[in-house]
Design an enzyme around this catalytic site. Structure first.
Site, PDB file in Angstrom:
ATOM      1  N   ALA A 110       0.864  -1.182   0.000  1.00 55.07           N
ATOM      2  CA  ALA A 110       0.000   0.000   0.000  1.00 55.07           C
ATOM      3  C   ALA A 110       0.901   1.233   0.000  1.00 55.07           C
ATOM      4  CB  ALA A 110      -0.890  -0.013   1.237  1.00 55.07           C
ATOM      5  N   LYS A 111       0.401   2.317  -0.575  1.00 50.49           N
ATOM      6  CA  LYS A 111       1.217   3.539  -0.674  1.00 50.49           C
ATOM      7  C   LYS A 111       0.853   4.431   0.507  1.00 50.49           C
ATOM      8  CE  LYS A 111       2.602   6.477  -4.536  1.00 50.49           C
ATOM      9  NZ  LYS A 111       4.042   6.449  -4.351  1.00 50.49           N
TER      10      LYS A 111
END
Ligand SMILES: Cc1ncc(COP(=O)(O)O)c(C=O)c1O
Length: 327
Positions: free
Chosen positions: A176-177
Site C-alpha cells: 500500500a502507498k
C-alpha cells in the site's frame, strides 16, 4: 494537501524542474483555490503518517490535448491502500478519475502535469480519546496538481545500495502507498544524496533487491529481463506493469519475475528503474561502479522510446491507458 503555515505546498517537485503550482485543488468535496486547501496541525495523518496517496502523470498529447495516464489503475491502487488504513475517500474509481479530469480542466493546463491525490485520517470524532488508531477518526481526500515535465536524466543515473532495508510486509503494509512508510524511502534518498548519487536501491529484509526509493528495479541478465516479484516487499508499480507489457508486446521480450541478488544486479548487462515520476530511466552506475559499459543499454533505450510514444498517444493500441482531459 497543504499543511505549512505559509501555504507552501507540502511536497516539492524534484530539483532541476521549474514547475508552476497550479492554483486550484480538490479539497473536502469541492474545488477551491490552492491556498484554501489547508489542514490544522492536529491532523491525524500528519501526526501518525496515516494517509495514503498516489502520484499520477498527465501528458500533453501529440494532438494538442492532455490525457491522464493509467488513471483508473492509480485510483484502484488508492482505494486498495485506503482499505488497508480503514480510510473511506468517499468516491469510486470512476468518480476519482472524473474529478481529476475536472481539476485539470479547471486549472486549464495542456502541459505535462503531476497529480497528487491524498486520502487521509483527519480528526478524532466527537467523544473519541486522543491516541494513535484507525477507527474513531474522520477521513478526507485532497487532490492537487502541478506542472512537471520529465526530470530524470535519459543518459543515466547513479544509485547506491542503501544501508536502509525495505521493511518487510509483516512490519508495514508495503504494497500500500502509505505516507508514514515513506520515512524509509526518505532516509534512503538522503543517504544516497549524501554519497553524491541520484537514488537508492533498497534490499528487503532477506537481502534481495526490493526497489528504489520511488521506482521499481529491472535488470537485463543473460539476455533476459528480470524484475523482483511482489513478494520481494515492493510497491507493485503501474509503470512496472507498463514496462513489462511494452517489453512483451513491442520488443518480444518476456519478463522473469524472480528474486534478484545485489551481486546479480551489479553484474547485470543493463539496469533501469520504472515509476510514474521517474518514468523509465537507465541506471548507469551502481554502488560506485559502472553498470556494464556505463551507458544506457539497448533494451532500456528501446523501452524508454516505446514508453514516450505510448504516453503521448502515438500508439493507438494503448489508447485505453489514456484518460482524455480535453475534448
Ligand atoms: C516505493 C515506490 N515503489 C515503486 C513506485 C513506482 O510505482 P508507479 O510505477 O505506480 O508509480 C513508487 C511510485 O509510486 C514508489 O513510491
Amino acid at each position: 494537501m497543504t499543511v505549512t503555515r505559509d501555504g507552501a505546498p507540502a511536497q516539492r517537485p524534484p530539483a532541476g524542474d521549474t514547475p508552476a503550482i497550479a492554483q486550484i485543488a480538490y479539497h473536502d468535496g469541492e474545488f477551491v483555490p490552492l491556498e484554501q486547501a489547508l489542514l490544522p496541525v492536529t491532523t491525524q495523518a500528519l501526526q501518525y503518517g496515516t494517509g495514503v496517496f498516489e502520484g499520477i502523470r498527465a501528458y500533453a498529447q501529440n494532438d494538442g490535448g492532455l490525457a491522464v495516464f493509467r488513471t483508473q489503475d492509480h485510483y484502484r491502487r488508492l482505494l486498495r491502500s485506503s482499505r488497508t488504513l480503514r480510510i473511506d475517500p468517499g468516491h469510486s474509481v470512476e468518480e476519482l478519475c472524473d474529478l481529476t479530469a475536472e481539476l485539470l480542466r479547471r486549472i486549464g493546463t495542456h502541459e505535462d502535469t503531476y497529480i497528487r491525490p491524498l486520502a487521509y485520517k483527519r480528526a478524532l470524532l466527537p467523544g473519541q480519546k486522543p491516541g494513535v488508531g484507525l477507527t474513531g477518526v474522520s477521513d478526507a481526500l485532497s487532490v492537487n496538481a502541478f506542472r512537471m515535465s520529465s526530470y530524470t536524466d535519459p543518459a543515466g543515473i547513479r544509485c547506491t545500495i542503501s544501508s536502509w532495508r525495505r521493511p518487510s510486509s509483516d512490519a508495514l503494509p508495503v504494497r500500500a502507498k502509505v505516507t508514514g512508510g515513506y520515512v524509509n524511502n526518505a532516509l534512503a534518498v538522503d543517504e544516497a544524496r549524501a554519497a553524491g548519487c541520484d537514488d537508492a536501491i533498497l534490499l528487503n529484509s532477506r537481502g534481495q533487491v526490493a526497489e528504489a526509493s520511488t521506482s521499481n528495479v529491472f535488470a537485463v541478465v543473460g539476455g533476459r529481463l528480470v524484475t523482483p516479484p511482489v513478494t520481494a516487499d515492493l510497491l507493485e508499480g503501474i509503470t512496472r506493469d507498463t514496462a513489462v507489457t511494452l517489453a512483451a508486446d513491442l520488443l518480444d521480450t518476456p519478463t522473469d519475475f524472480r528474486d534478484l541478488g545485489r551481486d546479480e544486479l551489479a553484474g547485470a548487462d543493463e539496469v533501469f528503474l520504472t515509476g510514474t515520476g521517474t518514468e523509465i530511466v537507465p541506471v548507469t552506475e551502481l554502488a560506485g561502479r559502472p553498470v556494464a559499459d556505463g551507458v544506457p543499454g539497448p533494451l532500456t533505450t528501446a523501452l524508454m522510446g516505446a514508453y514516450k510514444s505510448v504516453v503521448r498517444g502515438e500508439e493507438p493500441r494503448y489508447g485505453h491507458w489514456l484518460h482524455p482531459v480535453t475534448a
